[in-house]
Structure formats: structure tokens, C-alpha cells
Scaffold this active site. Sequence first.
Site, PDB file in Angstrom:
ATOM      1  N   HIS A 180     -70.965  -0.419 -47.962  1.00 37.62           N
ATOM      2  CA  HIS A 180     -70.177  -0.121 -46.840  1.00 37.62           C
ATOM      3  C   HIS A 180     -69.170  -1.140 -46.270  1.00 37.62           C
ATOM      4  O   HIS A 180     -68.137  -0.959 -45.992  1.00 37.62           O
ATOM      5  CB  HIS A 180     -71.173   0.254 -45.687  1.00 37.62           C
ATOM      6  CG  HIS A 180     -71.369   1.596 -45.162  1.00 37.62           C
ATOM      7  ND1 HIS A 180     -70.550   2.390 -44.477  1.00 37.62           N
ATOM      8  CD2 HIS A 180     -72.278   2.581 -45.505  1.00 37.62           C
ATOM      9  CE1 HIS A 180     -70.833   3.659 -44.268  1.00 37.62           C
ATOM     10  NE2 HIS A 180     -71.967   3.577 -45.169  1.00 37.62           N
ATOM     11  N   ASP A 223     -64.876  26.123 -41.494  1.00 36.90           N
ATOM     12  CA  ASP A 223     -65.349  26.208 -39.833  1.00 36.90           C
ATOM     13  C   ASP A 223     -66.371  25.118 -40.093  1.00 36.90           C
ATOM     14  O   ASP A 223     -67.694  25.577 -40.312  1.00 36.90           O
ATOM     15  CB  ASP A 223     -65.810  27.534 -39.323  1.00 36.90           C
ATOM     16  CG  ASP A 223     -66.219  27.076 -37.846  1.00 36.90           C
ATOM     17  OD1 ASP A 223     -66.757  26.318 -37.336  1.00 36.90           O
ATOM     18  OD2 ASP A 223     -66.303  28.162 -37.012  1.00 36.90           O
ATOM     19  N   LYS A 230     -77.714  14.093 -42.080  1.00 34.83           N
ATOM     20  CA  LYS A 230     -76.540  13.633 -41.635  1.00 34.83           C
ATOM     21  C   LYS A 230     -75.821  13.098 -43.102  1.00 34.83           C
ATOM     22  O   LYS A 230     -74.538  13.402 -43.084  1.00 34.83           O
ATOM     23  CB  LYS A 230     -76.484  12.449 -40.708  1.00 34.83           C
ATOM     24  CG  LYS A 230     -75.117  12.131 -40.081  1.00 34.83           C
ATOM     25  CD  LYS A 230     -74.419  11.064 -40.740  1.00 34.83           C
ATOM     26  CE  LYS A 230     -72.963  10.767 -40.360  1.00 34.83           C
ATOM     27  NZ  LYS A 230     -72.322   9.737 -41.005  1.00 34.83           N
ATOM     28  N   GLU A 263     -64.927   8.220 -42.675  1.00 32.94           N
ATOM     29  CA  GLU A 263     -65.703   7.376 -43.003  1.00 32.94           C
ATOM     30  C   GLU A 263     -65.828   6.725 -44.221  1.00 32.94           C
ATOM     31  O   GLU A 263     -65.741   7.333 -45.390  1.00 32.94           O
ATOM     32  CB  GLU A 263     -67.389   7.975 -42.795  1.00 32.94           C
ATOM     33  CG  GLU A 263     -68.564   6.999 -42.824  1.00 32.94           C
ATOM     34  CD  GLU A 263     -69.685   7.615 -42.438  1.00 32.94           C
ATOM     35  OE1 GLU A 263     -69.896   8.660 -42.254  1.00 32.94           O
ATOM     36  OE2 GLU A 263     -70.851   7.097 -42.987  1.00 32.94           O
TER      37      GLU A 263
HETATM   38  P1  NAD Z   1     -60.663  37.045 -41.192  1.00 34.48           P
HETATM   39  O1  NAD Z   1     -61.147  38.053 -40.302  1.00 34.48           O
HETATM   40  O2  NAD Z   1     -59.560  36.192 -40.923  1.00 34.48           O
HETATM   41  O3  NAD Z   1     -60.686  37.631 -42.707  1.00 34.48           O
HETATM   42  C1  NAD Z   1     -61.936  38.311 -43.000  1.00 34.48           C
HETATM   43  C2  NAD Z   1     -61.222  39.566 -43.452  1.00 34.48           C
HETATM   44  O4  NAD Z   1     -60.434  39.708 -44.482  1.00 34.48           O
HETATM   45  C3  NAD Z   1     -62.273  40.910 -43.668  1.00 34.48           C
HETATM   46  O5  NAD Z   1     -62.833  41.412 -42.885  1.00 34.48           O
HETATM   47  C4  NAD Z   1     -61.709  41.718 -44.724  1.00 34.48           C
HETATM   48  O6  NAD Z   1     -60.959  42.872 -44.130  1.00 34.48           O
HETATM   49  C5  NAD Z   1     -60.314  40.849 -45.410  1.00 34.48           C
HETATM   50  N1  NAD Z   1     -60.412  40.369 -46.773  1.00 34.48           N
HETATM   51  C6  NAD Z   1     -59.603  40.526 -47.888  1.00 34.48           C
HETATM   52  N2  NAD Z   1     -59.971  40.050 -48.963  1.00 34.48           N
HETATM   53  C7  NAD Z   1     -61.240  39.869 -48.745  1.00 34.48           C
HETATM   54  C8  NAD Z   1     -62.274  39.240 -49.519  1.00 34.48           C
HETATM   55  N3  NAD Z   1     -61.901  39.148 -51.026  1.00 34.48           N
HETATM   56  N4  NAD Z   1     -63.318  39.273 -49.050  1.00 34.48           N
HETATM   57  C9  NAD Z   1     -63.896  39.332 -47.864  1.00 34.48           C
HETATM   58  N5  NAD Z   1     -62.902  39.977 -47.082  1.00 34.48           N
HETATM   59  C10 NAD Z   1     -61.774  40.118 -47.364  1.00 34.48           C
HETATM   60  O7  NAD Z   1     -61.895  35.780 -41.083  1.00 34.48           O
HETATM   61  P2  NAD Z   1     -63.530  35.601 -41.075  1.00 34.48           P
HETATM   62  O8  NAD Z   1     -63.862  35.261 -42.431  1.00 34.48           O
HETATM   63  O9  NAD Z   1     -64.277  37.154 -40.787  1.00 34.48           O
HETATM   64  O10 NAD Z   1     -63.634  34.748 -39.799  1.00 34.48           O
HETATM   65  C11 NAD Z   1     -63.565  33.422 -40.339  1.00 34.48           C
HETATM   66  C12 NAD Z   1     -63.063  32.751 -38.849  1.00 34.48           C
HETATM   67  O11 NAD Z   1     -63.859  33.148 -37.606  1.00 34.48           O
HETATM   68  C13 NAD Z   1     -63.083  31.276 -38.875  1.00 34.48           C
HETATM   69  O12 NAD Z   1     -61.956  30.632 -38.628  1.00 34.48           O
HETATM   70  C14 NAD Z   1     -64.250  30.923 -37.876  1.00 34.48           C
HETATM   71  O13 NAD Z   1     -63.872  29.586 -37.378  1.00 34.48           O
HETATM   72  C15 NAD Z   1     -63.826  32.049 -36.770  1.00 34.48           C
HETATM   73  N6  NAD Z   1     -65.003  32.099 -35.937  1.00 34.48           N
HETATM   74  C16 NAD Z   1     -66.368  31.781 -36.044  1.00 34.48           C
HETATM   75  C17 NAD Z   1     -67.541  32.047 -35.006  1.00 34.48           C
HETATM   76  C18 NAD Z   1     -68.612  31.491 -35.463  1.00 34.48           C
HETATM   77  O14 NAD Z   1     -69.099  30.937 -36.462  1.00 34.48           O
HETATM   78  N7  NAD Z   1     -69.832  31.555 -34.454  1.00 34.48           N
HETATM   79  C19 NAD Z   1     -67.124  33.028 -34.214  1.00 34.48           C
HETATM   80  C20 NAD Z   1     -65.864  33.364 -33.957  1.00 34.48           C
HETATM   81  C21 NAD Z   1     -64.765  33.242 -34.613  1.00 34.48           C
END
Ligand code: NAD
Length: 423
Positions: free
Chosen positions: A375, A277, A261, A83
Site C-alpha cells: 500500500h 448500482d 470490504k 484506492e
Molecule cells: P430498466 O427499466 O431501464 O431496463 C429494464 C427493461 O429493459 C426491462 O423491463 C425490459 O423491458 C427491457 N429489456 C430490453 N432488453 C432486455 C434484456 N435483454 N433483458 C432484460 N430486459 C430487457 O432498468 P432496470 O434494470 O429494471 O432497473 C435498474 C435501475 O433501477 C438501476 O439504475 C437502479 O439504480 C435503479 N433502481 C434501484 C433500486 C434498488 O435497487 N432498490 C430501486 C429503484 C431503482
Amino acid sequence: MTENSELRGFYKLTMGERRQLLKKVTSLSDDEIKILANTGGLPAETADHMIENVVGGYTYPLGVATNFTINGKDYLVPMALEEPSVVAAASNAAKMARVKGGFKVTNTGPVMIGQIQVVNVPKPEGAKAKLLERKIDLLKKANDQDPMLVSLGGGAKDLNVKVLSSLKGPMVIAELIVNTGDAMGANAVNTMAEAVAPMVEEITGGRALLRIISNLADRRLVRATAVFDRETIGGGDVVDGIVYAYAFADADPYRCATHNKGIMNGVVAVGIACGQDIRALEAGAHSYASRNGRYKPLTTWEKNRDGDLVGTLEMPMAVGLVGGAARTHPAARANIRMLGVKTAIELAEVMGAVGLAQNFAALRALASEGIQKGHMKLHAHNVASSAGATGELIDIIAARLIEERKIRFDRAKELVAELSKEK
Ligand code: NAD
């Protein structure tokens, strides 16, 4: 366009093979297939592992918003979006905010909620009490799933239980309250919710159904505030106009949707640039805006005793630096380095400040000269370019469209025909 969308085994093909098949079953030209194949700064192999049925990439312009000072620190803010005017508006708002010290932002910590839905519970209230009695065991089970997160000070910290009366009768909802550290946390929380579900079933005598994170991240808020100097922003009328604009949004959901928005223009653009996300961010923002049963603005605007404008923003900001595309997408990694944020909460705070800046810029334009003037300049360039202008003709035709006050595709086409002939 295709006649049959049933492409058996499409997922098993290589990216190249998928493109070949796509070419066969659609009217896409070689040139179009080539455009889609381009993954830009994202290696094709990485793209292929990020989602399913990958055929290529899709690139947004990446702009850099300048002038931001947040909690006394300066930031250059990467923004990826389609945009026009958003990046300019953010930079301009941040410049005005600097006069009174920039943005101050706080946060409530990186805390997410994981929900376990339990149905067919014989005695829901009794089950609630039993679950709370077993809190320590349930939290331990959750934390056993993620020793890494726990070692960093995160993990499941608390348990909340509620009994809902639903369309299908009463149901028990157990909620894990999880500190997700520098992760957005969806995978981490979902894993925990799934792991504790059998224990929850055993304790309640019911059946655990959904086990998933809530995107209404109301324990993961950012609160941003900024004072905008009256004279810098155009005088007392502009201050009053913005306060009236806010009152309009507060009183009317039709206006409020557009108000919020505008905030998301900034939040999402930084979110995309940093591999976040953004569906989760949108879901969090809008559900938080309607948490009290009526859709409300995520910002407030008031006049202080000196006649300056004070803006505040409060909204969920579930972002992470580890996991997801923030880790896998090289451009996201580069943008996070450009920003220089060291923790997920620092990224959340920057995004809150950008949201507030964006809202200010939109309201200021609306309450004074109107949004279209700013715009239209960029819009004129887009119109010229989509009418077929290239190179220097884009600038020339855009200028003519503005001068004639006819920023229209048909006029741009005429000018392209006319001026291309002259050349
Ligand atoms: P992830 O599981 O890839 O990473 C998180 C893991 O990294 C932790 O569980 C931990 O073991 C490790 N870690 C290492 N260093 C860390 C630190 N400094 N702090 C915290 N953890 C650390 O990712 P996530 O963040 O658990 O999940 C994010 C993904 O899930 C996104 O891509 C999202 O799109 C997706 N997702 C979203 C939904 C939703 O929002 N409803 C549902 C399902 C999946």
C-alpha cells in the site's frame, strides 16, 4: 460552505446557471467551479439527465486488471476507484490463480424478488392461502407490464407469500419472483409490484403499502472458486496463514467487516466502471453475509489434499447490461465492451471472480508481509502529490519518504520546500 442552503428553483436552472449560482453562494473559486464542471467522458447533457440538480462531473481513475481467466476465457477487467493497490492486487492474484486454471464461476440465474407489503389484513393466514390460489392471475398481471422482458424469456415466474409478525402486528408480504434477464431489474420489478398491488388488496382485504424490489438478491447468486498453488503463493505457511485469517473472519464480525470490504473493493470497482448500482451490490452483499443472524464472510478458504489453497465465494450479484447507467454512460458502455461480456450473468460471474481474487490478495498480504508494504508505495505518491509535489518531484519525494520510512504529510511538505528550491 454556504450560509443558506435553500436554493429555490435550483432544479429548474441550466447546468451553467446552477454553477453561477453555486459560485455566488459558496466560496468556490473560478478554478474550482471549472474542475467541477468537467464531466469527462460523459457528455454534459447526458449527465444532466441522469440525476437531478447536476452541476458537473466527478472522475475516478480507471485501471485495467490483467491476467484474469474465468471459466476458460480471458478478460481484461476495468476497475474505477480511488484506492491505491486494488488493481495491482487483483492482477497479481489473477496471475497466481492462472497456474491452476483460473476461476470457475457459476450462477443461479438473474432472479430478483419484488415485495408487496399488505397491512390491516383481517385474516393473514387465510389471505396467504387466497393469494397463492390466485397465483396465475397475479403473475399474468405482473407480466402484462413488461411484454419485452417476457418475450426474452424473463418475467414474473413465481409467487411467494409470508406472514410476518412485526412491531405493528401481523402483515402479509407477497413476493414476486422475477427473472430479469439482462437487466438489473429494479425498475422492471418495482413496476410489476405496483401493478399487482390493487389485486393483492382486493384478494386479502388489506391495504398494500410498500411495493419494491428486495436488494437481498439471494436468488441471484454467483459462486466462484479458484485453487491457488501452494508454491506460487509463497509456501505452506502462507496457505495456513490464509486459512487462519478466514477462521478469524468467520468467528468475529469486526474482522469479517474488513474481510468482506476487501471483496467489495473489487466488486464495486468493476461495478462503477460498468455503470452498475453499487449501493444495490453493497446492500445485497452485506445482508446476504448476515442472512443467518450472524455476520459471516462471503468467501471460504481451505487447504486441499495437495496442500494448495482453495477459495470459494458466494454472494448476490444483481447487475445488468440493459437499463441504468450501463446503457446511458458512454464510459460504462466502453468498459463493458473492453470486458467483452455478452450477458448480465457473465458480468456477474466476472465480478464474483474479481471479488474472490481481491480477497485472496488482501489475505495473502495480511498473512505474510502485512498490507502496508504494498500500500505504502502508492500511498507515498499520494502523500507527495497532496503536499504539493508536481511532475518528476512526485516520484523523487515518494522514494525519499519510503527510504526514510516517514510516509507523512509534514515530511513531504518539507521535502517539497527543500527540493523545489534546489530546482
Ligand atoms: P430498466 O427499466 O431501464 O431496463 C429494464 C427493461 O429493459 C426491462 O423491463 C425490459 O423491458 C427491457 N429489456 C430490453 N432488453 C432486455 C434484456 N435483454 N433483458 C432484460 N430486459 C430487457 O432498468 P432496470 O434494470 O429494471 O432497473 C435498474 C435501475 O433501477 C438501476 O439504475 C437502479 O439504480 C435503479 N433502481 C434501484 C433500486 C434498488 O435497487 N432498490 C430501486 C429503484 C431503482
